[in-house]
Design a protein around this motif. Sequence first.
Motif, PDB file in Angstrom:
ATOM      1  N   UNK A 128     -27.969  37.838 -71.092  1.00  0.00           N
ATOM      2  CA  UNK A 128     -27.950  37.473 -69.610  1.00  0.00           C
ATOM      3  C   UNK A 128     -26.483  37.315 -69.024  1.00  0.00           C
ATOM      4  N   UNK A 129     -26.443  38.104 -68.027  1.00  0.00           N
ATOM      5  CA  UNK A 129     -25.017  38.307 -67.638  1.00  0.00           C
ATOM      6  C   UNK A 129     -24.724  36.876 -66.394  1.00  0.00           C
ATOM      7  N   UNK A 130     -23.825  36.387 -66.734  1.00  0.00           N
ATOM      8  CA  UNK A 130     -23.353  35.200 -65.963  1.00  0.00           C
ATOM      9  C   UNK A 130     -21.645  35.281 -65.467  1.00  0.00           C
ATOM     10  N   UNK A 131     -21.589  35.255 -64.330  1.00  0.00           N
ATOM     11  CA  UNK A 131     -19.994  35.281 -63.578  1.00  0.00           C
ATOM     12  C   UNK A 131     -20.139  33.988 -62.915  1.00  0.00           C
ATOM     13  N   UNK A 132     -19.218  33.022 -63.397  1.00  0.00           N
ATOM     14  CA  UNK A 132     -18.820  31.762 -62.697  1.00  0.00           C
ATOM     15  C   UNK A 132     -17.631  31.539 -62.071  1.00  0.00           C
ATOM     16  N   UNK A 133     -17.621  31.365 -60.938  1.00  0.00           N
ATOM     17  CA  UNK A 133     -16.526  31.362 -60.105  1.00  0.00           C
ATOM     18  C   UNK A 133     -15.943  29.791 -60.170  1.00  0.00           C
ATOM     19  N   UNK A 134     -14.689  29.549 -59.966  1.00  0.00           N
ATOM     20  CA  UNK A 134     -14.197  28.265 -59.810  1.00  0.00           C
ATOM     21  C   UNK A 134     -12.886  28.265 -59.034  1.00  0.00           C
ATOM     22  N   UNK A 135     -12.256  27.320 -58.531  1.00  0.00           N
ATOM     23  CA  UNK A 135     -11.086  27.237 -57.928  1.00  0.00           C
ATOM     24  C   UNK A 135     -10.998  26.884 -56.466  1.00  0.00           C
ATOM     25  N   UNK A 136     -12.229  27.344 -56.130  1.00  0.00           N
ATOM     26  CA  UNK A 136     -12.457  26.919 -54.301  1.00  0.00           C
ATOM     27  C   UNK A 136     -11.895  25.539 -53.959  1.00  0.00           C
ATOM     28  N   UNK A 137     -11.644  25.397 -52.655  1.00  0.00           N
ATOM     29  CA  UNK A 137     -11.405  24.162 -51.914  1.00  0.00           C
ATOM     30  C   UNK A 137     -10.878  23.938 -50.872  1.00  0.00           C
ATOM     31  N   UNK A 138     -10.479  22.831 -50.303  1.00  0.00           N
ATOM     32  CA  UNK A 138      -9.696  23.031 -48.925  1.00  0.00           C
ATOM     33  C   UNK A 138      -8.374  22.722 -49.053  1.00  0.00           C
ATOM     34  N   UNK A 139      -7.624  23.700 -48.313  1.00  0.00           N
ATOM     35  CA  UNK A 139      -6.249  23.929 -48.324  1.00  0.00           C
ATOM     36  C   UNK A 139      -5.824  24.077 -46.898  1.00  0.00           C
ATOM     37  N   UNK A 140      -4.506  23.561 -46.783  1.00  0.00           N
ATOM     38  CA  UNK A 140      -3.887  23.694 -45.342  1.00  0.00           C
ATOM     39  C   UNK A 140      -3.313  25.104 -45.219  1.00  0.00           C
ATOM     40  N   UNK A 141      -3.264  25.605 -43.834  1.00  0.00           N
ATOM     41  CA  UNK A 141      -2.464  26.931 -43.569  1.00  0.00           C
ATOM     42  C   UNK A 141      -1.049  27.111 -44.203  1.00  0.00           C
ATOM     43  N   UNK A 142      -0.936  28.128 -44.960  1.00  0.00           N
ATOM     44  CA  UNK A 142       0.209  28.412 -45.530  1.00  0.00           C
ATOM     45  C   UNK A 142       0.192  27.850 -47.075  1.00  0.00           C
ATOM     46  N   UNK A 143      -0.864  27.205 -47.413  1.00  0.00           N
ATOM     47  CA  UNK A 143      -1.099  26.905 -48.921  1.00  0.00           C
ATOM     48  C   UNK A 143      -1.582  27.885 -49.700  1.00  0.00           C
ATOM     49  N   UNK A 144      -1.619  27.574 -51.003  1.00  0.00           N
ATOM     50  CA  UNK A 144      -2.080  28.495 -52.070  1.00  0.00           C
ATOM     51  C   UNK A 144      -3.280  28.113 -52.894  1.00  0.00           C
ATOM     52  N   UNK A 145      -4.234  28.876 -53.410  1.00  0.00           N
ATOM     53  CA  UNK A 145      -5.512  28.514 -54.331  1.00  0.00           C
ATOM     54  C   UNK A 145      -5.379  29.562 -55.360  1.00  0.00           C
ATOM     55  N   UNK A 146      -5.791  29.310 -56.641  1.00  0.00           N
ATOM     56  CA  UNK A 146      -5.965  30.387 -57.522  1.00  0.00           C
ATOM     57  C   UNK A 146      -7.677  30.083 -57.900  1.00  0.00           C
ATOM     58  N   UNK A 147      -8.282  31.456 -57.424  1.00  0.00           N
ATOM     59  CA  UNK A 147      -9.891  31.301 -58.053  1.00  0.00           C
ATOM     60  C   UNK A 147      -9.838  32.063 -59.703  1.00  0.00           C
ATOM     61  N   UNK A 148     -11.047  31.518 -60.186  1.00  0.00           N
ATOM     62  CA  UNK A 148     -11.181  32.178 -61.559  1.00  0.00           C
ATOM     63  C   UNK A 148     -12.617  32.627 -61.460  1.00  0.00           C
TER      64      UNK A 148
END
Length: 121
Positions: free
Chosen positions: A1-21
């Motif tokens: 069974x194939x699974x792709x599980x994303x994480x790392x999203x959220x609320x950020x202010x303009x100019x900010x950074x996030x890293x998704x996995x």
Amino acid sequence: QVQLVESGGGLVQPGGSLRLSCAASGISFRSYAMGWFRQAPGKEREFVAAISWSGGSTTYVDSVKGRFTISRDNAKNTVYLQMNSLKPEDTAVYYCTADPTGWGRTMGRYWGQGTQVTVSS
């Protein structure tokens, strides 16, 4: 069974950074190109970035070039999307995809469930 599980999203202010996995299981990870797409409310899903099985080739949609970086760790079966200088127009649900033959906008054999990214002050 194939699974792709994303994480790392959220609320950020303009100019900010996030890293998704995106952690993959059930596939031979090293045999798959990996990518990220996004879908904003009322819009079609659009291609964001892709990386080849070896990590030697990458491609991006013009709107994120110079701000987003896709990378992968084949030892961890994980692909990342580092997002810097975020803008309100980057707000969307971000989806991970894995594809053994497709590349860029043609990818889409397997999909994750998505992670919400909201850029707002």
